[in-house]
Design an enzyme around this catalytic site. Sequence first.
Site, PDB file in Angstrom:
ATOM      1  CE  LYS A 124      -4.916  -6.741  -6.013  1.00 22.31           C
ATOM      2  NZ  LYS A 124      -4.990  -5.429  -5.833  1.00 22.31           N
TER       3      LYS A 124
ATOM      4  CG  ASN B 254      -2.848  -6.621  -2.289  1.00 26.91           C
ATOM      5  OD1 ASN B 254      -2.065  -5.593  -2.409  1.00 26.91           O
ATOM      6  ND2 ASN B 254      -4.183  -6.553  -2.321  1.00 26.91           N
TER       7      ASN B 254
ATOM      8  CB  CYS C  57      -7.211  -5.136  -0.778  1.00 26.99           C
ATOM      9  SG  CYS C  57      -8.250  -4.180  -1.529  1.00 26.99           S
TER      10      CYS C  57
ATOM     11  NE  ARG D 250     -15.170  -2.276   1.826  1.00 27.25           N
ATOM     12  CZ  ARG D 250     -14.771  -2.182   0.577  1.00 27.25           C
ATOM     13  NH1 ARG D 250     -15.033  -3.400  -0.436  1.00 27.25           N
ATOM     14  NH2 ARG D 250     -14.221  -1.346  -0.292  1.00 27.25           N
TER      15      ARG D 250
ATOM     16  CE  LYS E  63      -5.368   3.763   2.319  1.00 25.41           C
ATOM     17  NZ  LYS E  63      -4.538   3.335   1.180  1.00 25.41           N
TER      18      LYS E  63
ATOM     19  N   GLY F  41      -5.963  -3.517   7.862  1.00 25.56           N
ATOM     20  CA  GLY F  41      -7.341  -3.635   7.626  1.00 25.56           C
ATOM     21  C   GLY F  41      -7.708  -3.387   6.192  1.00 25.56           C
TER      22      GLY F  41
ATOM     23  CE  LYS G 149     -22.824   1.639  -6.901  1.00 22.92           C
ATOM     24  NZ  LYS G 149     -21.908   0.352  -6.400  1.00 22.92           N
TER      25      LYS G 149
HETATM   26  C1  UGA Z   1      -3.686  -2.193  -0.840  1.00 26.61           C
HETATM   27  C2  UGA Z   1      -2.542  -2.160  -1.512  1.00 26.61           C
HETATM   28  O1  UGA Z   1      -1.506  -1.224  -1.052  1.00 26.61           O
HETATM   29  C3  UGA Z   1      -2.716  -1.580  -3.169  1.00 26.61           C
HETATM   30  O2  UGA Z   1      -1.553  -1.724  -3.979  1.00 26.61           O
HETATM   31  C4  UGA Z   1      -3.769  -2.520  -3.852  1.00 26.61           C
HETATM   32  O3  UGA Z   1      -4.111  -2.211  -5.187  1.00 26.61           O
HETATM   33  C5  UGA Z   1      -5.096  -2.540  -2.871  1.00 26.61           C
HETATM   34  O4  UGA Z   1      -4.790  -3.194  -1.340  1.00 26.61           O
HETATM   35  C6  UGA Z   1      -6.208  -3.427  -3.400  1.00 26.61           C
HETATM   36  O5  UGA Z   1      -5.824  -4.857  -3.363  1.00 26.61           O
HETATM   37  O6  UGA Z   1      -7.093  -3.031  -3.784  1.00 26.61           O
HETATM   38  P1  UGA Z   1      -5.228  -0.332   0.443  1.00 26.61           P
HETATM   39  O7  UGA Z   1      -6.045  -1.637   0.993  1.00 26.61           O
HETATM   40  O8  UGA Z   1      -5.977   0.762  -0.017  1.00 26.61           O
HETATM   41  O9  UGA Z   1      -4.352  -0.943  -0.777  1.00 26.61           O
HETATM   42  O10 UGA Z   1      -4.291   0.270   1.542  1.00 26.61           O
HETATM   43  P2  UGA Z   1      -3.108   0.226   1.969  1.00 26.61           P
HETATM   44  O11 UGA Z   1      -2.109   1.507   1.870  1.00 26.61           O
HETATM   45  O12 UGA Z   1      -1.967  -0.886   1.472  1.00 26.61           O
HETATM   46  O13 UGA Z   1      -3.131  -0.171   3.610  1.00 26.61           O
HETATM   47  C7  UGA Z   1      -3.627  -1.142   4.112  1.00 26.61           C
HETATM   48  C8  UGA Z   1      -3.764  -1.317   5.762  1.00 26.61           C
HETATM   49  O14 UGA Z   1      -2.166  -1.466   6.119  1.00 26.61           O
HETATM   50  C9  UGA Z   1      -4.259  -0.088   6.215  1.00 26.61           C
HETATM   51  O15 UGA Z   1      -5.031  -0.616   7.454  1.00 26.61           O
HETATM   52  C10 UGA Z   1      -3.016   0.646   6.762  1.00 26.61           C
HETATM   53  O16 UGA Z   1      -3.283   1.536   7.992  1.00 26.61           O
HETATM   54  C11 UGA Z   1      -1.999  -0.366   7.089  1.00 26.61           C
HETATM   55  N1  UGA Z   1      -0.690  -0.221   7.076  1.00 26.61           N
HETATM   56  C12 UGA Z   1       0.085   0.181   5.932  1.00 26.61           C
HETATM   57  C13 UGA Z   1       0.129  -0.293   8.362  1.00 26.61           C
HETATM   58  O17 UGA Z   1      -0.318  -0.677   9.317  1.00 26.61           O
HETATM   59  N2  UGA Z   1       1.460   0.166   8.356  1.00 26.61           N
HETATM   60  C14 UGA Z   1       1.921   0.327   7.187  1.00 26.61           C
HETATM   61  O18 UGA Z   1       3.154   0.792   7.112  1.00 26.61           O
HETATM   62  C15 UGA Z   1       1.252   0.437   5.843  1.00 26.61           C
END
Ligand code: UGA
Length: 436
Positions: free
Chosen positions: A208, A212, A264, A332, A325, A261, A38
């Site tokens: 944290k 989340n 996290c 994942r 997303k 999904g 990697k």
């Molecule tokens: C999330 C948190 O937003 C971050 O702040 C955090 O650092 C990260 O987890 C982590 O713990 O590493 P992430 O998993 O990249 O970030 O994605 P998000 O943008 O939060 O979206 C998560 C899921 O929720 C996606 O599947 C998205 O489609 C869904 N979602 C989000 C919805 O269905 N509706 C919404 O209004 C927003």
Amino acid sequence: MKMKNVAIIGTGYVGLTIGACLSDIGHKVFCYDTNSIKLEDIKKGNLPIYEKGLDEIVQKNILNKNLNFTNSISVALNNADICFIAVGTPSNADGTVDETAVNEAIVEIAKNITKYTVIVNKSTVPIGSAQKTEKLIKRLTKVPFDVVSNPEFLRQGSAVYDFLNPERVVIGTSSSNALKNMMELYEPLNLAKEKFLITDEKTSEMIKYASNAFLAVKISYINEIASLAEKIGANIDLVSKGMGMDDRIGSKFLKAGIGFGGSCFPKDMKAIVNIAKNNDVELKIISSALSANAIAKENFAQKILSFYNFNVRGKIFAVWGLSFKPETNDLREAPSIDIIEKLFEYGAIIKAYDPKAVQEAKKIFLDKISYSNSKEETLENASALIILTEWEEFKSPDFNLIQEKLKDKIVFDGRNIFEKEKLKSYNLDYICVGKN
Ligand code: UGA
């Protein structure tokens, strides 16, 4: 500015992103990983993840030697002022956190530090881990050190931007020396003082998980309201808009769809529920939000199946979007997995397109899906179109082509990216989430 020597233990999504960003703001970074292949790939410019803007800063800082990669932990830690632990903390089958990689990293760090080092936990770890880490390292070395909790809030898809423009930097420490080092590390970002929250280690670790879980609860909340809106003939997009206009509620994370999904939310929710259980506390809201999320995915699959009276054997479905997303190649815990698997159960055939996630999808679906090179190509011989991720390029498609190609002239939109009226004007039926 005081340049820091930084070691990053674990060059995965978080490690690589923060390593590259820290090097970009002037620090000297060594990213360590046990996977040499990697690391070689990254050095050649083949990053294992797709993250907007990351390629450029990795290349730039490899060239100016601020960003280095090594499979020797002693090289990484040699002279390090600050060492980040950024290894994976996946879920065990029972929902507890698998801390194997973190524990291995801690032992290696203890064996290899040679001078005072600030050891920072970036991985999402159970509350109380910083203190546990401190005890463990103390048993293994006489070299002075401090352990700090500095949780990661980056969102996949905008991680580089988020690193450079954080809404908050939480630093959990009881050591003034460690705090001084951390403030110097973040100094080049020129953040306002109010962006920093200094706490004890446990509080920082809890922020944290609590953040989340809260965001995920918000999504499950709107998805449940969407189910009701659908039944009684309200429009969930406008319900969300109306709710979000109240500052106390806020408009973000109120987009109804097929559930959350990613690596996290599901993992962290299961973890905090377990941590609570071990402390005789029941987190009913978070547990329910997890179940509601499973229902959101199931409901959408059921909509497709019931439209066809559960008779989809041999039918071809065009699927747009597989990643959990947009703007990431990550699958994942993606809702696409459960929904597609459900359709497979009933004998459906899937032709899918995703701008970035096909390689990852192949690891999960193998050759059970046929992958197309463009969204248009998926439509060939398809009965219906299913939207599972709201990539920008899906938002203004050639509706005439969709109408012409789809046998059943119907679009199932799991992300509410279209308007029913618009599709109607192209003689397309439209089934989405939370509105009729
Ligand atoms: C999330 C948190 O937003 C971050 O702040 C955090 O650092 C990260 O987890 C982590 O713990 O590493 P992430 O998993 O990249 O970030 O994605 P998000 O943008 O939060 O979206 C998560 C899921 O929720 C996606 O599947 C998205 O489609 C869904 N979602 C989000 C919805 O269905 N509706 C919404 O209004 C927003």
